[in-house]
Design a protein around this motif. Sequence first.
Motif, PDB file in Angstrom:
ATOM      1  N   PRO A   1      32.288   7.907 103.943  1.00 49.53           N
ATOM      2  CA  PRO A   1      32.874   6.725 103.290  1.00 49.53           C
ATOM      3  C   PRO A   1      33.251   5.627 104.279  1.00 49.53           C
ATOM      4  O   PRO A   1      33.193   4.436 103.944  1.00 49.53           O
ATOM      5  CB  PRO A   1      34.111   7.280 102.572  1.00 49.53           C
ATOM      6  CG  PRO A   1      34.385   8.601 103.179  1.00 49.53           C
ATOM      7  CD  PRO A   1      33.081   9.121 103.666  1.00 49.53           C
ATOM      8  N   THR A   2      33.625   6.004 105.498  1.00 45.27           N
ATOM      9  CA  THR A   2      33.938   4.992 106.515  1.00 45.27           C
ATOM     10  C   THR A   2      32.695   4.185 106.864  1.00 45.27           C
ATOM     11  O   THR A   2      32.762   2.954 107.041  1.00 45.27           O
ATOM     12  CB  THR A   2      34.509   5.659 107.781  1.00 45.27           C
ATOM     13  OG1 THR A   2      35.709   6.358 107.449  1.00 45.27           O
ATOM     14  CG2 THR A   2      34.796   4.627 108.854  1.00 45.27           C
ATOM     15  N   ALA A   3      31.544   4.876 106.962  1.00 42.20           N
ATOM     16  CA  ALA A   3      30.287   4.181 107.271  1.00 42.20           C
ATOM     17  C   ALA A   3      29.929   3.182 106.181  1.00 42.20           C
ATOM     18  O   ALA A   3      29.473   2.061 106.460  1.00 42.20           O
ATOM     19  CB  ALA A   3      29.169   5.204 107.443  1.00 42.20           C
ATOM     20  N   VAL A   4      30.152   3.565 104.926  1.00 48.03           N
ATOM     21  CA  VAL A   4      29.849   2.663 103.813  1.00 48.03           C
ATOM     22  C   VAL A   4      30.817   1.477 103.817  1.00 48.03           C
ATOM     23  O   VAL A   4      30.412   0.314 103.689  1.00 48.03           O
ATOM     24  CB  VAL A   4      29.929   3.415 102.474  1.00 48.03           C
ATOM     25  CG1 VAL A   4      29.759   2.447 101.311  1.00 48.03           C
ATOM     26  CG2 VAL A   4      28.858   4.506 102.412  1.00 48.03           C
ATOM     27  N   ALA A   5      32.103   1.764 103.958  1.00 50.28           N
ATOM     28  CA  ALA A   5      33.105   0.700 103.923  1.00 50.28           C
ATOM     29  C   ALA A   5      32.970  -0.265 105.099  1.00 50.28           C
ATOM     30  O   ALA A   5      33.283  -1.450 104.973  1.00 50.28           O
ATOM     31  CB  ALA A   5      34.506   1.322 103.922  1.00 50.28           C
ATOM     32  N   SER A   6      32.476   0.239 106.220  1.00 51.60           N
ATOM     33  CA  SER A   6      32.358  -0.605 107.416  1.00 51.60           C
ATOM     34  C   SER A   6      31.029  -1.329 107.507  1.00 51.60           C
ATOM     35  O   SER A   6      30.793  -2.069 108.471  1.00 51.60           O
ATOM     36  CB  SER A   6      32.558   0.260 108.670  1.00 51.60           C
ATOM     37  OG  SER A   6      33.811   0.917 108.650  1.00 51.60           O
TER      38      SER A   6
ATOM     39  N   ALA B   1      22.192  -2.986 103.832  1.00 53.13           N
ATOM     40  CA  ALA B   1      22.747  -3.540 102.594  1.00 53.13           C
ATOM     41  C   ALA B   1      21.802  -3.381 101.406  1.00 53.13           C
ATOM     42  O   ALA B   1      22.246  -3.395 100.257  1.00 53.13           O
ATOM     43  CB  ALA B   1      23.083  -5.020 102.803  1.00 53.13           C
ATOM     44  N   ASP B   2      20.495  -3.262 101.666  1.00 50.59           N
ATOM     45  CA  ASP B   2      19.530  -3.189 100.569  1.00 50.59           C
ATOM     46  C   ASP B   2      19.307  -1.768 100.051  1.00 50.59           C
ATOM     47  O   ASP B   2      18.454  -1.547  99.189  1.00 50.59           O
ATOM     48  CB  ASP B   2      18.192  -3.783 101.009  1.00 50.59           C
ATOM     49  CG  ASP B   2      17.619  -3.079 102.241  1.00 50.59           C
ATOM     50  OD1 ASP B   2      18.366  -2.307 102.890  1.00 50.59           O
ATOM     51  OD2 ASP B   2      16.428  -3.306 102.551  1.00 50.59           O
ATOM     52  N   LEU B   3      20.059  -0.795 100.545  1.00 53.39           N
ATOM     53  CA  LEU B   3      19.896   0.579 100.076  1.00 53.39           C
ATOM     54  C   LEU B   3      20.472   0.723  98.671  1.00 53.39           C
ATOM     55  O   LEU B   3      21.560   0.216  98.371  1.00 53.39           O
ATOM     56  CB  LEU B   3      20.622   1.560 101.007  1.00 53.39           C
ATOM     57  CG  LEU B   3      19.865   2.120 102.206  1.00 53.39           C
ATOM     58  CD1 LEU B   3      20.746   3.125 102.934  1.00 53.39           C
ATOM     59  CD2 LEU B   3      18.560   2.777 101.803  1.00 53.39           C
ATOM     60  N   ALA B   4      19.730   1.435  97.818  1.00 49.26           N
ATOM     61  CA  ALA B   4      20.246   1.756  96.500  1.00 49.26           C
ATOM     62  C   ALA B   4      21.385   2.764  96.631  1.00 49.26           C
ATOM     63  O   ALA B   4      21.471   3.498  97.621  1.00 49.26           O
ATOM     64  CB  ALA B   4      19.134   2.325  95.612  1.00 49.26           C
ATOM     65  N   VAL B   5      22.240   2.800  95.615  1.00 47.32           N
ATOM     66  CA  VAL B   5      23.410   3.681  95.673  1.00 47.32           C
ATOM     67  C   VAL B   5      23.001   5.135  95.846  1.00 47.32           C
ATOM     68  O   VAL B   5      23.603   5.883  96.629  1.00 47.32           O
ATOM     69  CB  VAL B   5      24.260   3.517  94.397  1.00 47.32           C
ATOM     70  CG1 VAL B   5      25.430   4.500  94.402  1.00 47.32           C
ATOM     71  CG2 VAL B   5      24.784   2.090  94.294  1.00 47.32           C
TER      72      VAL B   5
END
Length: 605
Positions: A264-269, A274-278
Amino acid sequence: MESIPQPTDGAVSGPARSESYRELTARAVVLGVIQGVILNVAFVYAALKLGFSIGGSTVASIMGYALLRGVFRNGTMVENNINQTIASGINTAGTGVVFTVPALFMLDAAWRADGGAGLEFQVLPLVIAGVAGAVLGVVAIIPLRKQMVELDRLRFPSGVATATIIRAGSTGMEKAKLLAAGFAISALWKLVMVSGWLETPGLIEKYGAGIAEEELLFGFGIIPAYWAPAVYLSLMNMAAGMLAGRSGLPFLLGGLISWWLISPTAVASGWIPADLAVDETAGFIYSKMLRPLGIGVLIGGALMGVVTSFPAIKGAIGSLASATKTAGSGKVVGSDEMKLPVLIGGSVLAMVLFFVASMMTPGVTVAGASLSAIVGTLWLGLAALIVAQATGLTDISPMSGMALISVTLMMFLLNKNIAASMVVGVAVCVAIGQGADMMQDLKTGFLIGARPVKQQLVQFATTWAGPIISLAVIYILWHGGPNGQNGFGEGTALPAPQGGALMGIIDAVNTGNVPIDKYVMGGLAGATLGAAPMSGLGVLVGLAMYLPFSITLGYGLGCLLQMAIQRVKGVAFCEHKLVPFAAGLIVGEALMGIAHAGFSILRAA
């Protein structure tokens, strides 16, 4: 300090006074071989899933008691000791093979998937190398038995635990029943899971929770996928945690840090594209961040384990020098050991097998095979001595570090010949396991009054079968995956983390494509953890980062369950009831998994 057992005089008291005190009997040998094959198969499967192996002496001793004392009624402790010596010797070879050989299969598949020619290697040289390692591992240890076991009195905790089980008395049959119950429950549960009867794709699509691919998903559309909200529904996985208890918590902690902190830190930071799907985020984080970091931590922890074992070098050399002085006339190694010419012959045979295995490997010259045989044999013998000493003191075997050192060293000596380097790696890993296991078994024998020469004889006569069985199991699992896919590796239920880590190192050395930043960061973290007072901490955390979190979480739940049961029922309950039941859970699921893979191959043929 343990008391020195009184030597047996050929008879026992009570109703069996007139009978000879049975030790090396045909039924003990047959039982040991059968159990060794079963345990080898089961624990290869377990090691492919969890990344570490589990000793088989406990299971073999319990079943030996049930049959020799429960069925035949006249079995003896030393007869059961022969049974468990054979079973554990055949089983232990699986660890050496499963930590190394899967890397070749996965490298070949990965390079072919990238459009390359794959990796050229043959199975037969690996078999020969495994046999050579099994023989030399025993040869290297026998001269040190008297010094390490009788004079230095090293602890060898697993050997002491096995001796306790063999002396179990009336509780032995109860343990056998618990083991059988665990086996039946786990095998039935695995059959239900692989059948797909519990699959709930509709519920997952509608509610974000349900069962798919033997995992329970619990995200409910609320917990993001990069938090890995899933737990693997494996009783074997949970049972391994139940055996570990509190000592397995660092494994769970490594998974929690990976998926509930780093991810989650990698995602939040914004560390991910940015173009990766969820639904692609978790896969990216695992493959590009956690996996290489985990490999680095695993390698750093494993190598630090070797470094912290350096004092064992002095101890091993000192023991060898002392053993030479106490060997007597020179014709025997000890008062009741195998004769020295047999050990010399075994060493020569192992070196010849080493040379033959290297020569059979594509791209190896006579000079290269000679170098491989000489350097490999010397390093193999030294590694076996070090690990036996370390095992006697701590019960921890730094096998991963030794394998990594061996393969990397031979890649430089043999001009990056991967297959030839793996021949050495297999032999070293098998020899390390055999040396440590042999000394554990000799410790058990010492405590119950067995004759060392008989244990050594049966180990020599049977241990060679272990590498052959293990390679056969790996082949079956590789070709027995669902829908014709590979049966283990990344993205499967059997991730083979030790082999995957070795694969990553080999691929990096061969191609020069090394994620240096992540390896270095992970390596430093692993080395720091490996230097901690708790043995094996770096390896545990590295494996947890490498493995899918669903497996780590299931294992951690098993640890917590054991701790809760111990708090309520006490230590004795866990030792005498929970341990055999958990061992049955492991063996049952593993054998059913192997059977399912074999059935898949037959159905596809």
